[in-house]
Each structure stands twice: as structure tokens, then as C-alpha cells.
Design an enzyme around this catalytic site. Structure first.
Site, PDB file in Angstrom:
ATOM      1  N   HIS A  91       0.835  -1.202   0.000  1.00  0.00           N
ATOM      2  CA  HIS A  91       0.000   0.000   0.000  1.00  0.00           C
ATOM      3  C   HIS A  91       0.873   1.257   0.000  1.00  0.00           C
ATOM      4  O   HIS A  91       2.021   1.212   0.453  1.00  0.00           O
ATOM      5  CB  HIS A  91      -0.870   0.034   1.260  1.00  0.00           C
ATOM      6  CG  HIS A  91      -1.995  -0.959   1.261  1.00  0.00           C
ATOM      7  ND1 HIS A  91      -2.219  -1.838   2.298  1.00  0.00           N
ATOM      8  CD2 HIS A  91      -2.974  -1.191   0.355  1.00  0.00           C
ATOM      9  CE1 HIS A  91      -3.291  -2.575   2.036  1.00  0.00           C
ATOM     10  NE2 HIS A  91      -3.759  -2.211   0.862  1.00  0.00           N
ATOM     11  N   CYS A 143      -3.121   0.460   9.481  1.00  0.00           N
ATOM     12  CA  CYS A 143      -4.168  -0.478   9.026  1.00  0.00           C
ATOM     13  C   CYS A 143      -5.185  -0.811  10.096  1.00  0.00           C
ATOM     14  O   CYS A 143      -6.303  -1.195   9.805  1.00  0.00           O
ATOM     15  CB  CYS A 143      -3.564  -1.803   8.590  1.00  0.00           C
ATOM     16  SG  CYS A 143      -1.989  -1.709   7.829  1.00  0.00           S
TER      17      CYS A 143
END
Ligand code: CIR
Length: 253
Positions: free
Chosen positions: A161, A248
Site C-alpha cells: 500500500h 491499518c
């Protein structure tokens, strides 16, 4: 300043989560302890933390950041890039109704993981990764503009990511590892370099002027403290085994 965060407890099924880390299976009991410490740290930063129960149907659902983008003006529910994670959005949608009147949704063929979106004031950088495609980014930018904000895309290399490699710490400070440190896109920021051997620490989070950092990355910690932040170190070993980092585990808003 953030007021709240939403987290989801890790379920026992996390042992079957997606991973490329090669660090072995996570220990669920230890993950629960680490998760509690994470929640405590968010509270220490002044946040009200909404703790959702584990959802055993989705092994990766503790990585709740990927299911939505929460802005001061609207919430955008994503369409996660990994098929096994698609169903996670229904759970967050239910909760967001308590906090947002404007809730937008990324639709097929758009794919977006929240971990690919980095907020810098009212501008949002969106990494084009294996999880986030151009159509997904286009939809997110459309929603942002509709609500008076802006977005732009960032090309990425082989990294999960965008925020795996870069984190904005407010006050113009940006921590960056690898290619992101050189990226022309980010030259306008005061860039704080994270060395290759500590690259996991490039995923850290600013919460009301404290910075949560993963435990065991002393150079990164020193760099961030050198930029004027007080840090809270958290052991992330079990989440790292599933390619997950500090950002996250929560949606902060
Ligand atoms: C996944 O591959 O989807 C999870 N095992 C890890 C997700 C990490 N999320 C994030 O960086 N925002």
C-alpha cells in the site's frame, strides 16, 4: 485533530489472513494483547475508540483502514482489492451511519484499499497498487471534489500500500522509505528518511501530535522524535506477519 477511531478486534481466523511476509502464522492470543495496547495508545492520544467485535468470516478484517476513507466532510466506503476482503465493507457501512450523513461508495470496476490513501490536509494522495486501480481512484477523487476536497494519484512500485512506505505526520513532515523518499511528488515536504533495514517503521501514525511507532525500529524512532514529536512504541509483531502496520488497524476521524 482527531476525535475518534474505529477498530475491529482480530479474530481467530486471522491465522488464515493474506500474507507475503514469510514470518509464520500470527499468534491470536498475542495479537489480542497487542491490539488492546494499540487501543489504549489511541485513548492516551485523546480519542474515543469504537471497538467492533471480531468478524471470523474475514481473516483480514482487523485491518479496518482498508474498508473506508473517513474525511471531515464525508465517508467513502471502499471496494477492497482482495476478493476475500470484499465483504468487510458491509460491517463498516452499518457503523458509519452513526457518524456521517454523507456516505459514498466505490463501485465495480473500481477497487480501492484505504491503506493506499494518505491525507494531507484537504488533499488525498491515492497510490495505484495491486489493490487500488485507476477507476477506484477516479471515483474517490470525484467524491472528494463533490465535497470540496482534492485528490491525486501516485505511481507505486512493488509495495502493498502507499502508506506501507510513506506517512504524513502533519506540520509538513513526511516519513518516507525507499523510492518514496526520492519521489518528486513529495519534495515539497520536510522528508524524514526511514532506512531500508527499518522500512516497516515508515508506516506510523500521527494522532493529535503524538506519533505511534512500531517497537524495535530505533533509528526511525529517533528520527521522528528529532522532528519534535513524542512517540508511543507498540509491539506489532503479530500484525506484521500479515503485512499489516499501525495505520491499518484503525480508521481515525
Ligand atoms: C492484506 O493483505 O490485505 C492484509 N493481510 C494486510 C492489510 C494491511 N492494510 C494496510 O496496510 N492498510
Amino acid at each position: 485533530m482527531f476525535k475518534r477511531a474505529i477498530v475491529r478486534k482480530p479474530g481467530k481466523s486471522m491465522v488464515g489472513g493474506i500474507t507475503t511476509a514469510g514470518l509464520g502464522k500470527p499468534d491470536h492470543a498475542l495479537a489480542l494483547i497487542q491490539h488492546e495496547a494499540y487501543v489504549e495508545a489511541l485513548r492516551e492520544c485523546g480519542l474515543e475508540v469504537i471497538v467492533l467485535p471480531a468478524d471470523e468470516r474475514y481473516p483480514d478484517s482487523t485491518f479496518i483502514e482498508d474498508t473506508a476513507l473517513l474525511t471531515p466532510k464525508c465517508a467513502i466506503v471502499t471496494n477492497p482489492g482482495a476478493l476475500s476482503r470484499r465483504g468487510e465493507t458491509a460491517g463498516i457501512l452499518k457503523v458509519l451511519g452513526d457518524f456521517y450523513s454523507d456516505i459514498e461508495k466505490v463501485r465495480e470496476p473500481g477497487k480501492v484499499d484505504g491503506g493506499d490513501i494518505m491525507m494531507v490536509g484537504s488533499h488525498y494522495y491515492i497510490g495505484l497498487s495491486a489493490r487500488t486501480n485507476k477507476d477506484g481512484a477516479r471515483q474517490v477523487i470525484g467524491y472528494l471534489e463533490k465535497h470540496g476536497m482534492t485528490g491525486s494519484t501516485v505511481k507505486m512500485g512493488k509495495i502493498l500500500h502507499l502508506k506501507t512506505g510513506v506517512s504524513y505526520l502533519e506540520r509538513n513532515n513526511l516519513v518516507a522509505s525507499g523510492l518514496f523518499f526520492e519521489s518528486a511528488e513529495f519534495h515539497k515536504f520536510n522528508r524524514l528518511k526511514i532506512d531500508y533495514d527499518e522500512s516497516y517503521a515508515a508506516n506510523c501514525i500521527w494522532v493529535n501530535d503524538k506519533v505511534l511507532v512500531p517497537k524495535g525500529y530505533p533509528k526511525a524512532k529517533k528520527t521522528i522524535e528529532g522532528a519534535g514529536y513524542s512517540t508511543i512504541e507498540l509491539d506489532m509483531s503479530e500484525f506484521r506477519k500479515l503485512d499489516g502496520g499501525l495505520s491499518c488497524l484503525s480508521l481515525r476521524f
